[in-house]
Write a protein that holds these residues in place. Structure first.
Motif: not given
Length: 205
Positions: A152, A155, A159-162, A167, A199, A203
């Protein structure tokens, strides 16, 4: 996990994985035998040096990683780099694509174009901070991280994005009943609802 560290982990990851969710730096140090990484300050100096850019330092402390339940033992530590980061990322994705069950669930394969051997994920995983990390951990451990963990990436605004692994939207139904709900009043049905809620939790909203 100490309370201070627990608060650093995004809520959705803590609810799903508890203290299995750790920063990238802590995960790497846990995978490497003590004689290789040393202990205390020596362990951290193995990954971070005084000349390292702030972007790389924030990457180690802001990226969160969960090692898969079915992951094999980590490879014997070898810091040598035989391939470039681009070659490693492509080899890893193509290795996963050759295993249909893995390819269908691992986000690292999303939008991968076999002909051009490219994707937005390949671009992200070959940025300068990943190249620095490769020089510290070597080929074998880098492949292990890309293939057997969920990552992850940080951002802006916490925030984070995998970017790889299964998933976590697929695990949403396993959350405790007390899990915070989305603030939206109207949602599309099914999987999209799960994705949007996860999501929002990543965030921190």
């Amino acid at each position: 996990m100490a309370e201070g560290k627990r608060k650093r982990v995004p809520e959705v990851l803590w609810r799903l994985f508890g203290n299995r969710a750790r920063t990238l730096g802590d995960t790497i140090l846990a995978l490497i035998p003590p004689p290789a990484a040393g202990g205390g300050d020596e362990a951290m100096s193995f990954l971070v040096r005084s000349s390292d850019h702030l972007d790389y330092r924030n990457f180690l402390s802001g990226c969160f990683v969960v090692v898969s339940d079915d992951a094999p033992p980590p490879p014997v530590f070898d810091h040598h780099c035989r391939w470039s980061q681009l070659e490693i990322v492509r080899r890893t994705i193509e290795m996963i694509l050759s295993e249909p069950r893995q390819a269908s669930s691992n986000l690292i394969c999303c939008s991968y174009d076999k002909e051009s051997q490219s994707s937005p994920t390949v671009d992200e995983l070959t940025s300068s901070k990943w190249i620095v990390l490769l020089s510290r951990v070597g080929d074998a451990l880098m492949i292990y991280l890309l293939k057997y963990t969920s990552m992850f990436l940080p951002l802006p605004q916490k925030k984070h994005h995998q970017i790889c692994g299964r998933s976590i939207a697929n695990l949403f139904t396993k959350f405790p009943r007390g899990m915070p709900k989305s603030r939206a009043q109207h949602h599309p049905p099914g999987h999209e609802v799960k994705r949007q809620r996860v999501e929002r939790l990543l965030r921190g909203t």
